[in-house]
Design a protein around this motif. Structure first.
Motif, mmCIF file in Angstrom:
data_model
loop_
_atom_site.group_PDB
_atom_site.id
_atom_site.type_symbol
_atom_site.label_atom_id
_atom_site.label_comp_id
_atom_site.label_asym_id
_atom_site.label_seq_id
_atom_site.Cartn_x
_atom_site.Cartn_y
_atom_site.Cartn_z
ATOM 1 N N SER A 97 9.525 -7.211 -56.371
ATOM 2 C CA SER A 97 9.600 -7.435 -57.817
ATOM 3 C C SER A 97 9.542 -6.118 -58.588
ATOM 4 O O SER A 97 10.282 -5.924 -59.570
ATOM 5 C CB SER A 97 8.452 -8.355 -58.249
ATOM 6 N N ASP A 103 12.534 -4.632 -60.962
ATOM 7 C CA ASP A 103 12.336 -4.214 -62.351
ATOM 8 C C ASP A 103 12.918 -2.830 -62.603
ATOM 9 O O ASP A 103 13.538 -2.585 -63.644
ATOM 10 C CB ASP A 103 10.848 -4.222 -62.685
ATOM 11 N N LYS A 137 14.280 -3.472 -66.515
ATOM 12 C CA LYS A 137 13.638 -4.486 -67.339
ATOM 13 C C LYS A 137 12.196 -4.631 -66.894
ATOM 14 O O LYS A 137 11.899 -4.533 -65.701
ATOM 15 C CB LYS A 137 14.355 -5.830 -67.228
ATOM 16 N N ARG A 138 11.341 -4.908 -67.839
ATOM 17 C CA ARG A 138 9.918 -5.060 -67.542
ATOM 18 C C ARG A 138 9.564 -6.536 -67.572
ATOM 19 O O ARG A 138 9.634 -7.186 -68.619
ATOM 20 C CB ARG A 138 9.074 -4.286 -68.565
ATOM 21 N N SER A 139 9.223 -7.096 -66.432
ATOM 22 C CA SER A 139 8.878 -8.511 -66.322
ATOM 23 C C SER A 139 7.366 -8.665 -66.174
ATOM 24 O O SER A 139 6.649 -7.725 -65.808
ATOM 25 C CB SER A 139 9.589 -9.138 -65.119
ATOM 26 N N THR A 140 6.916 -9.881 -66.453
ATOM 27 C CA THR A 140 5.486 -10.181 -66.315
ATOM 28 C C THR A 140 5.157 -10.435 -64.850
ATOM 29 O O THR A 140 5.848 -11.200 -64.168
ATOM 30 C CB THR A 140 5.130 -11.411 -67.156
ATOM 31 N N ARG A 141 4.109 -9.799 -64.393
ATOM 32 C CA ARG A 141 3.714 -9.928 -62.984
ATOM 33 C C ARG A 141 2.303 -10.493 -62.845
ATOM 34 O O ARG A 141 1.651 -10.293 -61.821
ATOM 35 C CB ARG A 141 3.800 -8.561 -62.308
#
Length: 545
Positions: free
Chosen positions: A364, A368, A373-377
């Protein structure tokens, strides 16, 4: 490792590197004799595979050929040759030396080339004017002494730590100065100014052509190369982790090649291991790409100035910090001390969950960076930490399995997991209830007589020490159950028959602790992932994605 029956000697036969090289050369010679020597078809196929592996190699080669052709036209046509004369050859040398694989590296080398040539030209003109005004006798002395001074100073300065990135520039100063001064002294007939200017013009033409072709014709950007290399390293670490844990849990001990052969072959059946090893060796490559990327203008997805390329190097360093643990897990997988298979599969569910969640988090993070892109982890981190806590709790609760030596496995129980704490407690309670029932009926004389009869029967059923030794002799080497893989006869010859069993059990307990080592390394890998998440978040913040 060859253990001989009836002897305490253990021989470790590891072929030396010289022997290995000789065997490799002899095998190649035999193949050459049998295959008829050089094969044109095989050579063409190797070239094709090398070019297909990375198409940028072909693009780079074609661009260099195009740049050299464009500069050579200045010599092939008469008009430019009459203007510059033989000094136009410097443009071809500039293209051959300055043209690099990426755009950033070409800009970097071009800057060093331009600055070094300009500085060398100014120094050469100044020294030549002083030498001409000193007369014919002092002129060669002044020129020779200046060459000695320039060579000494430039060679010393390029060794200075802070000036190492400009090492090529100092080299350019040295050979450009020497060529201008010496050739001007013999060929220019007292006019070093014209010689220096003609060569500077030629160098400028070659540098301009090299930069123009490299930027406009299929550009290879160092920033994109650095970006892809870092993403590939994330995938390599995740794949290697899953491959190592899978082989550790699926290894039933049926096939164990010798350690020396495994090391020499470099684990050919583990491609992800080789990728992880390449990740550990990629620090120098990433640093070079980061330095080259700083010279590149905004391009592609990297559209703002002062892009944080140095953060890529920091993220790669933290990723290598995690990859060290993966390599340590591979070391446990191929170590001589191995935990029993039934003990390994006892904790396989907890180990698999922690491994899968850790690999998912690593992929993941790489995705990113790849998508910018910055995703919620948050959910991934919670799952990872909970699975790791379950693994820690399982090892803590069932730690008695790692310290208490168990009986030698037979063909049926070897592939079954060991009994865990919940079942052990229930069995203990049932045994305690039966013992209480026996105590209630212990007053009857019939019960006492039956107990005496049972005790005598049990004494008769207990095997004598000699019979037990015969039974143990019939077993094969305990190669895949305990360490070291020694036969019972070796213990009998080392000591008395009464103390070798505790020693064997102690060695079995040491083998069981190999599982604790494996799980602790896995937990440490998860702990290091927190630092990796912080590094990726810092990169995304500075890179504005």
């Amino acid at each position: 490792m060859n253990g001989k029956k009836g002897s305490n000697n253990i021989e470790i036969n590891i072929p030396c590197s010289v022997t290995k090289v000789k065997q490799h050369e002899s095998s190649k010679g035999e193949e050459g004799e049998g295959g008829g020597g050089f094969s044109l078809k095989a050579w063409v196929w190797n070239v094709w595979e090398f070019a297909r592996e990375d198409s940028n190699r072909v693009k780079f080669s074609l661009k260099v050929g195009l740049a050299v052709l464009l500069v050579s036209l200045l010599i092939l046509f008469r008009a430019p040759y009459e203007v510059f004369g033989t000094n136009i050859i410097w443009s071809i040398l500039t293209v051959a030396i300055m043209f690099e694989y990426t755009v950033g590296a070409t800009f970097n080398r071009g800057f060093n080339r331009a600055l070094g040539s300009l500085l060398a030209g100014v120094l050469a003109i100044s020294v030549a004017q002083v030498a001409l005004s000193s007369g014919r006798v002092a002129e060669p002395i002044i020129i020779g002494f200046s060459i000695f001074i320039i060579g000494t100073i430039t060679s010393f300065m390029k060794l200075w730590p802070s000036l190492v990135p400009y090492e090529y520039g100092f080299r350019v100063v040295l050979f450009t100065y020497c060529l201008i001064v010496v050739s001007g002294y013999r060929l220019s007939m007292g006019n070093p100014m014209r010689t220096a200017m003609d060569r500077l013009y030629s160098i400028a033409i070659g540098g301009f052509v090299a930069v123009l072709v490299n930027v406009l014709v299929c550009p290879i950007w160092a920033g994109e190369q650095l970006h892809k290399e870092l993403v590939n390293n994330f995938d390599s670490v995740a794949d290697s982790l899953e491959e190592c844990v899978r082989k550790y849990l699926e290894d039933d001990g049926s096939v164990h090649p010798e350690f020396s052969k495994t090391v020499m072959d470099e684990f050919p059946d583990e491609p992800a291991y080789r990728k992880c090893r390449n990740t550990l060796n990629s620090s120098a490559k990433l640093e070079v790409l980061a330095v080259s990327a700083k010279w590149e203008p905004p391009h592609g997805r990297f559209r703002h100035f002062f892009y944080p390329w140095s953060e890529y190097v920091k993220v790669a360093a933290v990723l290598r910090y995690c990859a060290y643990e993966v390599m340590a897990l591979h070391g446990v997988l191929h170590s001589e001390i191995q935990a029993p298979y039934n003990l390994r599969i006892t904790f396989q569910s907890e180990i698999r969950d922690a491994t899968n969640h850790a690999a998912e988090l690593v992929r993941s993070l790489g995705k990113d960076i790849s998508d910018m892109k910055r995703s919620t982890r948050t959910s991934l981190l919670k799952k990872l930490h909970s699975s790791t806590e379950r693994l820690q709790r399982a090892i803590d609760i069932h730690s008695y399995l790692l310290t208490s030596p168990s009986e030698p496995p037979d063909t049926y129980t070897y592939s079954k997991p060991l009994t865990r704490l919940s079942l052990t407690l229930s069995n203990t309670f049932s045994d305690a209830a039966s013992q209480l029932a026996d105590l209630d009926s212990s007053n009857s004389p019939e019960k006492n007589s039956s107990q005496q009869l049972n005790q005598s029967t049990q004494q008769q059923q207990q095997p004598e020490p000699n019979n037990y030794h015969e039974l143990m002799r019939k077993q094969s080497r305990r190669q895949h159950y305990s360490w070291p893989p020694r036969q019972v006869d070796a213990f009998e010859e080392e000591g008395s028959a009464g103390d070798y069993l505790p020693r064997m059990k102690a060695l079995e307990s040491t083998a069981a602790l190999s599982l604790a080592n494996f799980t602790s390394l896995l937990i440490e890998f998860v702990a290091r992932l927190d630092h990796l998440v912080e590094a990726v978040d810092e990169l995304s913040k500075l890179a504005k994605f």
